[in-house]
Design an enzyme around this catalytic site. Structure first.
Site, PDB file in Angstrom:
ATOM      1  N   GLU A  82       9.678 -50.598   2.199  1.00 42.65           N
ATOM      2  CA  GLU A  82       8.618 -51.099   1.324  1.00 42.65           C
ATOM      3  C   GLU A  82       8.240 -50.080   0.264  1.00 42.65           C
ATOM      4  OE1 GLU A  82       8.474 -53.268   5.178  1.00 42.65           O
ATOM      5  OE2 GLU A  82       8.610 -51.164   4.604  1.00 42.65           O
ATOM      6  N   PRO A 287      21.863 -44.399  11.661  1.00 42.03           N
ATOM      7  CA  PRO A 287      20.853 -45.154  12.406  1.00 42.03           C
ATOM      8  C   PRO A 287      19.620 -45.432  11.554  1.00 42.03           C
ATOM      9  CG  PRO A 287      21.698 -43.315  13.705  1.00 42.03           C
ATOM     10  CD  PRO A 287      22.168 -43.110  12.300  1.00 42.03           C
ATOM     11  N   LEU A 333      17.562 -38.492   5.658  1.00 50.57           N
ATOM     12  CA  LEU A 333      16.716 -39.516   5.049  1.00 50.57           C
ATOM     13  C   LEU A 333      16.857 -39.459   3.530  1.00 50.57           C
ATOM     14  CD1 LEU A 333      13.455 -39.055   7.165  1.00 50.57           C
ATOM     15  CD2 LEU A 333      15.240 -40.779   7.478  1.00 50.57           C
ATOM     16  N   GLY A 334      16.706 -40.608   2.892  1.00 55.76           N
ATOM     17  CA  GLY A 334      16.706 -40.667   1.443  1.00 55.76           C
ATOM     18  C   GLY A 334      18.075 -40.596   0.805  1.00 55.76           C
ATOM     19  N   GLU A 335      19.137 -40.758   1.586  1.00 55.17           N
ATOM     20  CA  GLU A 335      20.487 -40.649   1.047  1.00 55.17           C
ATOM     21  C   GLU A 335      21.313 -41.925   1.251  1.00 55.17           C
ATOM     22  OE1 GLU A 335      21.878 -36.087   0.943  1.00 55.17           O
ATOM     23  OE2 GLU A 335      21.907 -36.951   2.960  1.00 55.17           O
ATOM     24  N   ASN A 362      17.946 -54.537   4.350  1.00 48.49           N
ATOM     25  CA  ASN A 362      18.146 -54.780   2.932  1.00 48.49           C
ATOM     26  C   ASN A 362      19.622 -54.582   2.574  1.00 48.49           C
ATOM     27  OD1 ASN A 362      17.985 -54.901   0.133  1.00 48.49           O
ATOM     28  ND2 ASN A 362      17.321 -52.775  -0.046  1.00 48.49           N
ATOM     29  N   LEU A 363      20.243 -55.617   2.044  1.00 53.15           N
ATOM     30  CA  LEU A 363      21.648 -55.540   1.653  1.00 53.15           C
ATOM     31  C   LEU A 363      21.844 -55.333   0.163  1.00 53.15           C
ATOM     32  CD1 LEU A 363      23.104 -59.072   1.260  1.00 53.15           C
ATOM     33  CD2 LEU A 363      20.839 -58.791   2.236  1.00 53.15           C
ATOM     34  N   ILE A 364      20.769 -55.325  -0.597  1.00 52.95           N
ATOM     35  CA  ILE A 364      20.872 -55.252  -2.053  1.00 52.95           C
ATOM     36  C   ILE A 364      21.387 -53.887  -2.491  1.00 52.95           C
ATOM     37  CG2 ILE A 364      19.541 -55.384  -4.196  1.00 52.95           C
ATOM     38  CD1 ILE A 364      17.649 -57.329  -2.663  1.00 52.95           C
ATOM     39  N   GLU A 365      20.958 -52.827  -1.799  1.00 52.37           N
ATOM     40  CA  GLU A 365      21.382 -51.485  -2.183  1.00 52.37           C
ATOM     41  C   GLU A 365      22.889 -51.316  -2.045  1.00 52.37           C
ATOM     42  OE1 GLU A 365      19.726 -46.936  -1.737  1.00 52.37           O
ATOM     43  OE2 GLU A 365      19.377 -48.345  -0.105  1.00 52.37           O
TER      44      GLU A 365
END
Length: 452
Positions: A82, A287, A333-335, A362-365
């Site tokens: 989010e 994960p 995280l963040g990668e 989310n599959l958009i990324e």
């Protein structure tokens, strides 16, 4: 764009039946009684994720710094997904109102860590308080916002009842509600319907979400689209992923945002196909929850030596010995864009949360990074996006993980088919953008106290 649908004039103060009043009273009483248990849970989570121990007083509406000036926009992004979805919205809000001040609240440590990068001087970042009367009232008295913006599914009965009582407009943005959640919510209709009714409005991801939200009680609903289509992968992360792919020397099969139980199912399917997979694919597992990194590493040990992203150092480049490890663990995280970029270079990705009845991720990324995606049967949290991606050729649905592994091997033998899925992703994403500006204009045009 469909016009807003309205089910009548919203109340400026709570109007509840006796059953609704009783349900809210019981909910508030139970929330108050359970507050001590929250402290125990946060302490337990804090062992694996120290961020949960940060600013514990805020969880109960107690703040160690002076309140912000009245009139900020309060935006709640509970977790990492989010928070990332809120990035283009925050940019659009600031474009509409350059003097805007932001109060950004979260519920998870990953969300708060990501949200820190979105702040500007004068903004504040806090935990959303526990949904009990005392913490909620102290938070609203401290924040004094002009409006509240909740991302996606964050409908809290106590918070919304208090906001309505104070005349504070609260919107649900990038809103989604699955048919499954709507059915389950009907068991608590006396509690949840007034909460949905208290919203100033909801801007939904799809017309289907809008119809379900209206059925749940939201008075004003409009389908604008999914903010996650607005996210653009950072070029530095894409380049990092390409460097990882080069270091791998083998195509990568990424299991993105895998959930508990899915890794064990993948392990069994992988071992059953060990002869076919050897020397053709390297497994990369990322994960969904960081507190599970060590457990997943232990689970995957039967596949052989494992190389962890956290051991690659500040430069982020896999050491030479990583090319000999059959499994890589994405324990950072963040990668995620870097992981998708690595898999896009000749490999594929599996969508976590979709091979167990968890609703998918989310599959958009993945599509934005040009990574071909294989998903399981369970994508009810992202149903419209999943169907649209399959129709566009950017993704493909399989019945289970063994079938997904077989399809991955088949696509390795069909490079043209694999490449067609890769190139279909970015145009599919680009064709569904320009949503954030519309959302920002609608919520900022609603004056304080406006409930219609």
């Amino acid at each position: 764009m469909p016009p807003p649908t309205e089910a009548g004039e919203a109340a400026t103060a709570p109007e509840r039946s006796s059953a609704e009043a009783l349900a809210l009273g019981l909910y508030r009483g139970l929330s108050t009684l359970l507050a001590p248990a929250l402290r125990v849970r946060l302490a337990w989570r804090g062992r694996a994720e120290p961020g949960y121990r940060q600013a514990l007083g805020e969880r109960f509406g107690r703040y160690g710094e002076p309140p912000p000036a009245p009139g900020a926009v309060w935006l709640h992004a509970v977790s990492l997904g989010e928070t990332r979805a809120a990035e283009p919205l925050i940019e659009a809000l600031r474009a509409e109102d350059p003097a805007l001040r932001l109060i950004l609240s979260h519920g998870t440590a990953t969300g708060r860590a990501a949200g820190a990068a979105l702040l500007r001087p004068g903004d504040r970042q806090v935990w959303l308080p526990w949904d009990a009367p005392g913490p909620v009232r102290r938070f609203l008295a401290w924040a004094r916002p002009r409006c509240g913006l909740l991302m996606e599914t964050e409908v809290w009965p106590g918070l919304l009842a208090e906001a309505q009582a104070q005349g504070l407009p609260v919107w649900l943005l990038n809103a989604r509600l699955s048919e499954r959640s709507l059915r389950r919510g009907r068991r608590f209709d006396a509690l949840l319907r007034p909460a949905h009714r208290a919203l100033a409005g909801a801007l939904a991801q799809t017309p289907e979400d809008a119809a379900r939200l209206q059925a749940a009680g939201v008075r004003r609903v409009e389908a604008l689209g999914n903010l996650k289509f607005e996210l653009r992968p950072e070029p530095a992360l894409l380049a990092r992923g390409r460097a990882w792919a080069a270091a791998s020397r083998l195509p990568l099969l990424l299991f993105a945002s895998s959930r508990e139980g899915e890794e064990a199912a993948l392990l069994a399917a992988w071992q059953a196909r060990a002869a076919s997979l050897a020397g053709r694919l390297r497994l990369l597992v990322v994960p969904r929850h960081p507190q599970r990194f060590d457990d997943v590493a232990a689970l995957l040990a039967p596949l052989g030596p494992l190389s962890r992203r956290s051991a690659w150092g500040a430069e982020g480049l896999p050491p030479p010995e990583a090319a000999q490890a059959p499994v890589w663990l994405g324990d950072s995280l963040g990668e995620m864009a870097a992981y998708y970029s690595a898999a896009a270079a000749g490999g594929l990705a599996l969508l976590g949360g979709s091979f167990a009845p968890l609703g998918g991720q989310n599959l958009i990324e993945a599509a934005a990074c040009g990574c071909p995606l294989l998903m399981g049967p369970h994508t009810f949290n992202f149903a419209a996006a999943a169907e649209s991606a399959c129709a566009a050729g950017a993704a493909e649905r399989l019945p289970d993980l063994p079938a997904a592994l077989d399809r991955a091997l088949a696509l390795l033998d069909e490079p043209a088919a694999r490449e067609a899925r890769a190139v279909a992703g970015p145009p599919w994403v680009a064709g569904r953008q320009a949503i954030a500006q519309s959302m920002a204009r609608r919520v900022l045009a609603s004056p304080p106290g406006d409930k219609t």
